[in-house]
Design a protein around this motif. Structure first.
Motif, PDB file in Angstrom:
ATOM      1  N   ARG A   1      48.975 -95.571  18.997  1.00 60.98           N
ATOM      2  CA  ARG A   1      49.087 -94.920  17.687  1.00 60.98           C
ATOM      3  C   ARG A   1      48.375 -95.717  16.603  1.00 60.98           C
ATOM      4  N   THR A   2      47.197 -96.221  16.919  1.00 60.94           N
ATOM      5  CA  THR A   2      46.453 -97.026  15.946  1.00 60.94           C
ATOM      6  C   THR A   2      45.080 -96.427  15.676  1.00 60.94           C
ATOM      7  N   LEU A   3      44.603 -96.744  14.484  1.00 62.87           N
ATOM      8  CA  LEU A   3      43.238 -96.383  14.114  1.00 62.87           C
ATOM      9  C   LEU A   3      42.315 -97.471  14.623  1.00 62.87           C
ATOM     10  N   ARG A   4      41.183 -97.058  15.146  1.00 63.75           N
ATOM     11  CA  ARG A   4      40.202 -98.021  15.658  1.00 63.75           C
ATOM     12  C   ARG A   4      38.891 -97.816  14.908  1.00 63.75           C
ATOM     13  N   HIS A   5      38.244 -98.911  14.636  1.00 64.28           N
ATOM     14  CA  HIS A   5      36.942 -98.861  13.960  1.00 64.28           C
ATOM     15  C   HIS A   5      35.936 -98.196  14.896  1.00 64.28           C
ATOM     16  N   GLY A   6      35.282 -97.145  14.407  1.00 61.42           N
ATOM     17  CA  GLY A   6      34.260 -96.475  15.212  1.00 61.42           C
ATOM     18  C   GLY A   6      32.876 -96.870  14.748  1.00 61.42           C
TER      19      GLY A   6
ATOM     20  N   GLY B   1      43.008-101.222  13.964  1.00 62.86           N
ATOM     21  CA  GLY B   1      44.309-101.554  14.540  1.00 62.86           C
ATOM     22  C   GLY B   1      45.490-101.147  13.693  1.00 62.86           C
ATOM     23  N   LEU B   2      45.271-100.532  12.517  1.00 63.86           N
ATOM     24  CA  LEU B   2      46.396-100.078  11.702  1.00 63.86           C
ATOM     25  C   LEU B   2      47.162 -98.981  12.438  1.00 63.86           C
ATOM     26  N   VAL B   3      48.472 -99.041  12.332  1.00 63.85           N
ATOM     27  CA  VAL B   3      49.309 -98.018  12.930  1.00 63.85           C
ATOM     28  C   VAL B   3      49.225 -96.769  12.063  1.00 63.85           C
ATOM     29  N   ALA B   4      49.040 -95.635  12.697  1.00 66.34           N
ATOM     30  CA  ALA B   4      48.916 -94.370  11.972  1.00 66.34           C
ATOM     31  C   ALA B   4      50.096 -93.486  12.311  1.00 66.34           C
ATOM     32  N   GLY B   5      50.512 -92.732  11.321  1.00 68.50           N
ATOM     33  CA  GLY B   5      51.582 -91.776  11.546  1.00 68.50           C
ATOM     34  C   GLY B   5      52.941 -92.315  11.146  1.00 68.50           C
ATOM     35  N   PRO B   6      53.959 -91.476  11.285  1.00 71.98           N
ATOM     36  CA  PRO B   6      55.309 -91.875  10.866  1.00 71.98           C
ATOM     37  C   PRO B   6      55.890 -92.968  11.777  1.00 71.98           C
ATOM     38  N   ASN B   7      56.843 -93.713  11.213  1.00 72.08           N
ATOM     39  CA  ASN B   7      57.557 -94.781  11.927  1.00 72.08           C
ATOM     40  C   ASN B   7      56.652 -95.949  12.112  1.00 72.08           C
TER      41      ASN B   7
ATOM     42  N   ILE C   1      33.644 -93.944  10.322  1.00 72.92           N
ATOM     43  CA  ILE C   1      34.296 -93.062  11.285  1.00 72.92           C
ATOM     44  C   ILE C   1      35.315 -93.914  12.022  1.00 72.92           C
ATOM     45  N   LEU C   2      36.539 -93.414  12.039  1.00 71.28           N
ATOM     46  CA  LEU C   2      37.614 -94.081  12.763  1.00 71.28           C
ATOM     47  C   LEU C   2      37.982 -93.221  13.960  1.00 71.28           C
ATOM     48  N   THR C   3      38.416 -93.855  15.013  1.00 66.90           N
ATOM     49  CA  THR C   3      38.946 -93.122  16.156  1.00 66.90           C
ATOM     50  C   THR C   3      40.443 -93.402  16.210  1.00 66.90           C
ATOM     51  N   TYR C   4      41.147 -92.580  16.932  1.00 62.30           N
ATOM     52  CA  TYR C   4      42.593 -92.730  17.035  1.00 62.30           C
ATOM     53  C   TYR C   4      42.954 -93.042  18.474  1.00 62.30           C
ATOM     54  N   ASP C   5      43.685 -94.129  18.664  1.00 65.82           N
ATOM     55  CA  ASP C   5      44.165 -94.524  19.990  1.00 65.82           C
ATOM     56  C   ASP C   5      45.584 -93.987  20.124  1.00 65.82           C
ATOM     57  N   ALA C   6      45.753 -92.902  20.859  1.00 65.94           N
ATOM     58  CA  ALA C   6      47.053 -92.238  20.964  1.00 65.94           C
ATOM     59  C   ALA C   6      48.087 -93.127  21.652  1.00 65.94           C
TER      60      ALA C   6
END
Length: 168
Positions: free
Chosen positions: A142-147, A162-168, A134-139
């Protein structure tokens, strides 16, 4: 060994294929001894029903949980066994128990990571061999966080965190 035609509906085997065969060959190894013990008790006590639950490999390769009741006839040379598939019931009971663990963790104010780990365990238990996270999203970043991913390699979890999610 006689097999009723209902074995095809129950386990996918044609009766003439399994008739006379060793049914322990398709039984889960962990369940062989308890079934043998129940059979021995039944043969020692004719007329007294013996109940046992065990796993059997279906013709399609999946495991089914059977609830069986056997009664030996007087003289001990005939054992009549009736079985029913309780797989779905056992799975539903396991699901409810896991949901209760997750709700209990939330109610007790457990850390988010601990509650998410309970949910991952629930997901993995539904499909043996599956691994879940399960990953959480840090708005803000804009990064994915390990849940939670208690059974995935730490290196994998660290690579995703810590991967950046979404465009750009």
């Amino acid at each position: 060994v006689y097999e009723s035609p209902s074995i095809e509906r129950l386990l996918g085997y044609r009766p003439e294929v399994v008739e006379g065969q060793n049914l322990f060959a398709v039984m889960h190894q962990a369940d062989v001894d308890p079934v043998r013990q129940a059979m021995a008790r039944g043969l020692e006590r004719p007329g007294e029903a013996q109940a046992v639950e065990f796993r059997v490999r279906h013709a399609d390769g999946t495991w089914r949980v059977l609830d069986a009741v056997g009664v030996a006839q007087a003289g001990g040379d005939l054992l009549i066994v009736n079985s029913r598939d309780v797989t779905e019931r056992r799975e539903a009971e396991a699901l409810v128990a896991a949901q209760n663990r997750a709700l209990g963790a939330i109610a007790q104010g457990a850390a988010l990571a601990d509650t998410l780990a309970v949910l991952v365990d629930l997901l993995e238990s539904r499909d043996p061999g599956a691994l879940a996270s399960i990953l959480t999203y840090d708005a803000a970043s804009r990064t994915l966080r390990h849940g939670a991913a208690p059974n995935l390699a730490r290196e994998y979890c660290a690579a995703i965190d810590g991967l950046v999610a979404g465009p750009n």
